[in-house]
Design an enzyme around this catalytic site. Sequence first.
Site, PDB file in Angstrom:
ATOM      1  N   ASP A  74     -11.898   7.103   4.427  1.00  0.00           N
ATOM      2  CA  ASP A  74     -10.644   6.878   5.143  1.00  0.00           C
ATOM      3  C   ASP A  74     -10.289   5.396   5.220  1.00  0.00           C
ATOM      4  O   ASP A  74      -9.233   5.040   5.719  1.00  0.00           O
ATOM      5  CB  ASP A  74     -10.740   7.468   6.556  1.00  0.00           C
ATOM      6  CG  ASP A  74      -9.386   7.572   7.233  1.00  0.00           C
ATOM      7  OD1 ASP A  74      -8.365   7.627   6.516  1.00  0.00           O
ATOM      8  OD2 ASP A  74      -9.346   7.590   8.479  1.00  0.00           O
ATOM      9  N   LYS A 124       0.860  -1.194   0.000  1.00  0.00           N
ATOM     10  CA  LYS A 124       0.000   0.000   0.000  1.00  0.00           C
ATOM     11  C   LYS A 124       0.891   1.236   0.000  1.00  0.00           C
ATOM     12  O   LYS A 124       1.717   1.411   0.894  1.00  0.00           O
ATOM     13  CB  LYS A 124      -0.903  -0.011   1.229  1.00  0.00           C
ATOM     14  CG  LYS A 124      -1.673   1.293   1.461  1.00  0.00           C
ATOM     15  CD  LYS A 124      -2.378   1.277   2.818  1.00  0.00           C
ATOM     16  CE  LYS A 124      -2.939   2.649   3.152  1.00  0.00           C
ATOM     17  NZ  LYS A 124      -3.527   2.693   4.516  1.00  0.00           N
ATOM     18  N   ASP A 155      -2.396  10.504   3.563  1.00  0.00           N
ATOM     19  CA  ASP A 155      -3.791  10.120   3.779  1.00  0.00           C
ATOM     20  C   ASP A 155      -4.473  11.136   4.678  1.00  0.00           C
ATOM     21  O   ASP A 155      -4.341  11.094   5.900  1.00  0.00           O
ATOM     22  CB  ASP A 155      -3.868   8.725   4.400  1.00  0.00           C
ATOM     23  CG  ASP A 155      -5.311   8.278   4.609  1.00  0.00           C
ATOM     24  OD1 ASP A 155      -6.209   8.852   3.966  1.00  0.00           O
ATOM     25  OD2 ASP A 155      -5.529   7.353   5.409  1.00  0.00           O
ATOM     26  N   ASP A 214       1.830   6.598   5.468  1.00  0.00           N
ATOM     27  CA  ASP A 214       0.803   5.641   5.072  1.00  0.00           C
ATOM     28  C   ASP A 214       1.191   4.875   3.807  1.00  0.00           C
ATOM     29  O   ASP A 214       0.422   4.065   3.313  1.00  0.00           O
ATOM     30  CB  ASP A 214      -0.542   6.344   4.880  1.00  0.00           C
ATOM     31  CG  ASP A 214      -1.714   5.416   5.152  1.00  0.00           C
ATOM     32  OD1 ASP A 214      -1.541   4.427   5.876  1.00  0.00           O
ATOM     33  OD2 ASP A 214      -2.817   5.673   4.627  1.00  0.00           O
ATOM     34  N   GLU A 241      -9.313   3.539   2.767  1.00  0.00           N
ATOM     35  CA  GLU A 241      -8.909   3.606   1.359  1.00  0.00           C
ATOM     36  C   GLU A 241      -7.836   2.609   0.972  1.00  0.00           C
ATOM     37  O   GLU A 241      -7.735   2.197  -0.179  1.00  0.00           O
ATOM     38  CB  GLU A 241      -8.429   5.026   1.027  1.00  0.00           C
ATOM     39  CG  GLU A 241      -6.972   5.352   1.332  1.00  0.00           C
ATOM     40  CD  GLU A 241      -6.589   5.242   2.804  1.00  0.00           C
ATOM     41  OE1 GLU A 241      -5.420   4.958   3.085  1.00  0.00           O
ATOM     42  OE2 GLU A 241      -7.462   5.449   3.683  1.00  0.00           O
ATOM     43  N   LYS A 251      -9.671  13.000   8.555  1.00  0.00           N
ATOM     44  CA  LYS A 251      -9.128  12.617   9.849  1.00  0.00           C
ATOM     45  C   LYS A 251      -9.088  13.817  10.791  1.00  0.00           C
ATOM     46  O   LYS A 251      -9.052  14.969  10.345  1.00  0.00           O
ATOM     47  CB  LYS A 251      -7.693  12.093   9.676  1.00  0.00           C
ATOM     48  CG  LYS A 251      -7.568  10.782   8.926  1.00  0.00           C
ATOM     49  CD  LYS A 251      -6.111  10.387   8.775  1.00  0.00           C
ATOM     50  CE  LYS A 251      -5.967   9.069   8.043  1.00  0.00           C
ATOM     51  NZ  LYS A 251      -6.420   7.928   8.836  1.00  0.00           N
ATOM     52  N   ARG A 256      -7.401  -0.516   1.549  1.00  0.00           N
ATOM     53  CA  ARG A 256      -7.901  -1.808   1.067  1.00  0.00           C
ATOM     54  C   ARG A 256      -8.409  -1.712  -0.364  1.00  0.00           C
ATOM     55  O   ARG A 256      -8.380  -2.687  -1.105  1.00  0.00           O
ATOM     56  CB  ARG A 256      -8.990  -2.320   2.016  1.00  0.00           C
ATOM     57  CG  ARG A 256     -10.250  -1.475   2.055  1.00  0.00           C
ATOM     58  CD  ARG A 256     -11.034  -1.669   3.342  1.00  0.00           C
ATOM     59  NE  ARG A 256     -10.319  -1.106   4.475  1.00  0.00           N
ATOM     60  CZ  ARG A 256     -10.766  -1.165   5.737  1.00  0.00           C
ATOM     61  NH1 ARG A 256     -11.898  -1.786   6.012  1.00  0.00           N
ATOM     62  NH2 ARG A 256     -10.068  -0.624   6.723  1.00  0.00           N
TER      63      ARG A 256
END
Length: 487
Positions: free
Chosen positions: A330, A248, A253, A271, A332, A260, A334
């Site tokens: 959020d 990933k 993010d 991230d 995201e 967030k 996956r």
Amino acid sequence: MALVELRFLAPDPDTAIHHAGRVVVLAESELPLAARPLDRRARGALSRALASDRWSALAAGEGIELAFPAGIEASGVMLVKLARAAGPADLRKAGATIARGLKPEGALVLAQGVRRLPLLVEGIALRAYDFAMRAEAPKAPGPVALMVADPEARTKDCAEVLHLAEAVHFARDLINEPANVLTTGTFADRLLALRALGLDVEVLDEAQLAELGMRALLGVGQGSDSPSKVVVMQWKGADTPPLALIGKGVVFDSGGLSIKPAGGMEEMITDMGGAGVVAGTMMALAARKAAAHVVGLVGLVENMPDGRAQRPGDVVRSMKGDTIEIINTDAEGRLVLADVLWYAQERFQPTAMIDLATLTGACVVALGHENAAVFANDDALAGAVLKAAEGQGEGAWRMPLGPAYDQLIKSRMADMKNTGGRWGGAITAAQFLQRFVKPGTPWVHLDIAGVTLPPGETTLAPKGATGWGVRTLDALVRARFETGTSA
């Protein structure tokens, strides 16, 4: 950033007596023979330290320092507690103790008689790391010289662990970089530079991703000015079906429209930790010319809120063809992994897949910063990953999967939704990913949210990115996927 300079010297008592920097002595209950001339010149200061209560209270691998002892030229003598039969963890810890606080004048280590010297060297190299972007660059630490029998042979013995430490540093550098520096484009360029090591590297742009049908991945990045990309790195050291490593790579993010909280959002530059670890692993494999076929794929996106951003309530179609209802923008990572997992299988037909992601806060709640979460559809592969992690001293713990959790990601309108809510969040994320793994493909998902950026320093890393996983994956490939090993 750069590895500390390491040198190997032949034994010479005068060198230790006249060394101007720190001298390091490895001992348990009594001084080694190589340190006794130094102790005599220092009027017994080293022997007295070993007889003290302070020494007896030390754990293996820890040390004490005597500053400016009389009779010798060293700025200090560090005594590090290490038994002759020390195991890997203690040897690495001792190396880290030597490396912590290195000064420009460097250090001389009396390492004669140390068994499994590469592990000590690995600890030094891993801990001697710094990432800074200050206007005034910090003074670089001086070289670390190890006094050993047969320096030429020891230099060769330690070459591989130094290559591995360099790969860990590469992963740490990527993870520590701020998002205004490490954009998706810059990240891709850093990986293209790995061609110099013999890796085959290609970059898929947004037009190619759209043609492939990667709408889940593209949806994450559509609110950002940084174009989404997938980078494919291939090391073909064997003529076998590949192991696929998938990372990933969310370079920042914000949470998207499900934004967030402000507190701690600056840490979201990390991230892309999974992609950084995959990149470091591919670098390590190429540097040591691993006799294995491994492909590393990273999905590079930025999750930002603007007028084009994906909304809660949207439904996107993945490359596989399944539809996904977006409940929370959020969740995201996956979505990125889903498309890259499917692409890896469609293109490469891998013998096994391992994905890595800073995926869920729920993983940190469950396991803290000590262990990565291991989810798997294959007991043998999961066991091999856990064994490799244990051997490298990188914490990992297996977590459950099961059909009951699928009910939590059931959508009223699409094939699934992208989050199952608060309860079992790390597990429902893994259940989501498992839907993009073809039957018969051994797969492990590593949620590294807690171990990528701990709140403080660790044994082998200063505060910041740890590079967790590069050493584990390298050990896994060596044990299970190289030519001549059984997969």
